[in-house]
Design an enzyme around this catalytic site. Structure first.
Site, mmCIF file in Angstrom:
data_model
loop_
_atom_site.group_PDB
_atom_site.id
_atom_site.type_symbol
_atom_site.label_atom_id
_atom_site.label_comp_id
_atom_site.label_asym_id
_atom_site.label_seq_id
_atom_site.Cartn_x
_atom_site.Cartn_y
_atom_site.Cartn_z
ATOM 1 N N TRP A 11 0.821 -1.207 0.000
ATOM 2 C CA TRP A 11 0.000 0.000 0.000
ATOM 3 C C TRP A 11 0.857 1.261 0.000
ATOM 4 O O TRP A 11 0.581 2.218 -0.721
ATOM 5 C CB TRP A 11 -0.932 -0.039 1.193
ATOM 6 C CG TRP A 11 -2.048 0.973 1.242
ATOM 7 C CD1 TRP A 11 -2.583 1.497 2.381
ATOM 8 C CD2 TRP A 11 -2.770 1.552 0.161
ATOM 9 N NE1 TRP A 11 -3.593 2.384 2.056
ATOM 10 C CE2 TRP A 11 -3.731 2.438 0.700
ATOM 11 C CE3 TRP A 11 -2.690 1.430 -1.235
ATOM 12 C CZ2 TRP A 11 -4.603 3.189 -0.088
ATOM 13 C CZ3 TRP A 11 -3.566 2.182 -2.024
ATOM 14 C CH2 TRP A 11 -4.505 3.037 -1.453
ATOM 15 N N TYR A 48 6.599 -6.965 -2.381
ATOM 16 C CA TYR A 48 5.243 -6.581 -1.990
ATOM 17 C C TYR A 48 4.339 -6.142 -3.139
ATOM 18 O O TYR A 48 3.120 -6.176 -3.013
ATOM 19 C CB TYR A 48 5.298 -5.457 -0.951
ATOM 20 C CG TYR A 48 5.936 -5.865 0.343
ATOM 21 C CD1 TYR A 48 5.313 -6.772 1.200
ATOM 22 C CD2 TYR A 48 7.179 -5.368 0.718
ATOM 23 C CE1 TYR A 48 5.897 -7.158 2.384
ATOM 24 C CE2 TYR A 48 7.778 -5.740 1.909
ATOM 25 C CZ TYR A 48 7.129 -6.636 2.743
ATOM 26 O OH TYR A 48 7.721 -7.011 3.922
ATOM 27 N N GLY A 138 -10.299 3.932 3.116
ATOM 28 C CA GLY A 138 -11.321 3.718 2.102
ATOM 29 C C GLY A 138 -11.106 2.439 1.319
ATOM 30 O O GLY A 138 -10.104 1.727 1.500
ATOM 31 N N SER A 140 -9.852 0.145 -1.180
ATOM 32 C CA SER A 140 -8.719 0.240 -2.103
ATOM 33 C C SER A 140 -7.824 -0.976 -2.003
ATOM 34 O O SER A 140 -7.399 -1.346 -0.908
ATOM 35 C CB SER A 140 -7.901 1.501 -1.800
ATOM 36 O OG SER A 140 -7.610 1.583 -0.412
ATOM 37 N N LYS A 193 -14.090 -3.796 9.345
ATOM 38 C CA LYS A 193 -14.354 -4.478 8.070
ATOM 39 C C LYS A 193 -13.385 -5.626 7.830
ATOM 40 O O LYS A 193 -13.735 -6.622 7.181
ATOM 41 C CB LYS A 193 -14.326 -3.475 6.924
ATOM 42 C CG LYS A 193 -13.003 -2.731 6.734
ATOM 43 C CD LYS A 193 -12.081 -3.394 5.745
ATOM 44 C CE LYS A 193 -10.762 -2.659 5.614
ATOM 45 N NZ LYS A 193 -9.867 -3.284 4.610
ATOM 46 N N SER A 256 -8.430 -9.417 -1.314
ATOM 47 C CA SER A 256 -8.504 -9.171 0.120
ATOM 48 C C SER A 256 -7.806 -10.276 0.907
ATOM 49 O O SER A 256 -8.184 -11.450 0.838
ATOM 50 C CB SER A 256 -9.968 -9.088 0.553
ATOM 51 O OG SER A 256 -10.084 -9.177 1.951
ATOM 52 N N VAL A 281 0.545 -9.105 5.923
ATOM 53 C CA VAL A 281 -0.241 -9.016 7.146
ATOM 54 C C VAL A 281 -1.728 -8.981 6.815
ATOM 55 O O VAL A 281 -2.158 -8.277 5.914
ATOM 56 C CB VAL A 281 0.136 -7.751 7.940
ATOM 57 C CG1 VAL A 281 -0.793 -7.556 9.132
ATOM 58 C CG2 VAL A 281 1.584 -7.834 8.397
ATOM 59 N N GLU A 283 -4.724 -7.776 8.779
ATOM 60 C CA GLU A 283 -4.968 -7.050 10.028
ATOM 61 C C GLU A 283 -6.156 -7.588 10.816
ATOM 62 O O GLU A 283 -6.196 -7.485 12.040
ATOM 63 C CB GLU A 283 -5.178 -5.553 9.743
ATOM 64 C CG GLU A 283 -3.925 -4.810 9.308
ATOM 65 C CD GLU A 283 -2.961 -4.524 10.455
ATOM 66 O OE1 GLU A 283 -3.203 -5.004 11.578
ATOM 67 O OE2 GLU A 283 -1.959 -3.819 10.208
#
Length: 341
Positions: A11, A48, A138, A140, A193, A256, A281, A283
């Site tokens: 990210w 990554y 958000g 993404s 979420k 995801s 990771v 989360e």
């Protein structure tokens, strides 16, 4: 703008790429010297974000954490792109920074013997209270942002200057950034979420059908909203990008990691096997227990999150977790504005 991104995971790298392409002067920092050297020579983050060419002009740094402040003096914006587990250390390291600071991580800090785990803005209030800070969140996936595919994000902070800096840094023809003052709601949405996405992955892995998936997402949104309101958030935030939007993406998108954990558990793998296969990771695995603890602390019921914790702790099998949710007593559905009544 001069932007420093602290953390070269997927990210952080994606946002650095996006901002550099927009014309900003961006430095991407990583604590791993070997990773920095590879990105410099190969123009790719092979670990990554493989397959994405890093643009010319993007700078790299592996300055030790305790020396970071010396390099931040000229920055217009500092973005912390580490996992939640490293946020406290990073905020401490940049506590004297005069530029706006924003974090990207979504979740709760792991609970300690001193009390319940904290949201990111609560950590900042403890270790770097003088920072002008906020969160960029958000729906993404890093790969899509790096590819320049259309995305919308939320810049949340109580400071107008932080919101404005994030919009100026990242708003582009392919990336829309909306400002929001409700940092509590945006962070709760981003944290919860991930836990709900594990439940939805489990549902899909067990092939329970689209009806079940829709029910989990909808009732999960109600759980998220109940907790958020109890912590001081605004109800409308959960109908926006960082609530419903991020939940739908993370619960249904194949990129995801949290959803992948649920799918793997449904296939009979244990938690160690499920997380080892990711390479990144997830989360939700680390935040689930804290979500339930914070909910209990403020008297909020979160049966889906509770079932996820029991599943992760191997107290329930996937089938038993679903049965526990379906076997709850009937109740009345309430509108989002009334979820606490």
């Amino acid at each position: 703008m001069k932007i420093i991104v602290l953390g070269a995971g997927a990210w952080g790298t994606a946002l650095a790429v996006s901002a550099q392409r927009t014309g900003h002067q961006v430095t991407l920092w990583a604590r791993d010297v070997a990773l920095v050297q590879t990105m410099q020579t190969r123009h790719e983050n092979l670990r990554y974000l493989p397959g994405v060419v890093l643009p010319d002009g993007l700078s790299f740094s592996a300055t030790p954490v305790n020396l970071l402040n010396a390099g931040l003096a000229q920055a217009d914006l500092v973005v912390i792109a580490t996992p939640m587990a490293a946020l406290r250390q990073m905020l401490t390291a940049v506590a004297a920074c005069r530029a706006p600071v924003a974090w990207l991580c979504k979740g709760f800090e792991a609970a300690s013997s001193e009390g319940f785990g904290l949201l990111a803005h609560e950590i900042q209030a403890q270790v770097a209270p003088d920072l002008r800070a906020g969160v960029l969140s958000g729906p993404s996936f890093a790969l899509e942002v790096a590819r320049g595919q259309p995305t919308a994000l939320v810049a949340a902070s109580v400071h107008t200057s932080v919101r404005s800096a994030l919009v100026a840094a990242f708003h582009s023809p392919t990336l829309r950034v909306y400002a929001n003052e409700d940092i509590v709601g945006v962070e709760v949405g981003g944290a919860v979420k991930n836990v709900l996405a594990i439940a939805t992955g489990l549902c899909d892995g067990l092939q329970l059908g689209l009806n079940a998936r829709a029910a989990l997402i909808t009732r999960g949104l109600a759980e998220m909203t109940r907790l958020g309101l109890a912590l001081g958030a605004q109800a409308t935030t959960f109908m926006g990008l960082s609530g419903l939007g991020d939940l739908v993406l993370t619960a249904t998108g194949d990129l995801s990691r949290n959803r992948q954990v649920g799918l793997s558990l449904a296939q009979g793998h244990n938690l160690s096997q499920a997380t080892a296969a990711l390479g990144h990771v997830a989360e939700g695995v680390y935040s689930a227990r804290t979500v339930v603890q914070r909910a209990a602390q403020v008297g909020v019921e979160m049966p889906i999150a509770q079932a996820v914790v029991a599943l992760l702790d191997a107290q329930l099998t996937p089938v038993q977790a679903v049965a526990a949710l379906m076997g709850r007593e009937p109740t009345q559905e309430q509108a989002v504005q009334a979820v606490l009544t």
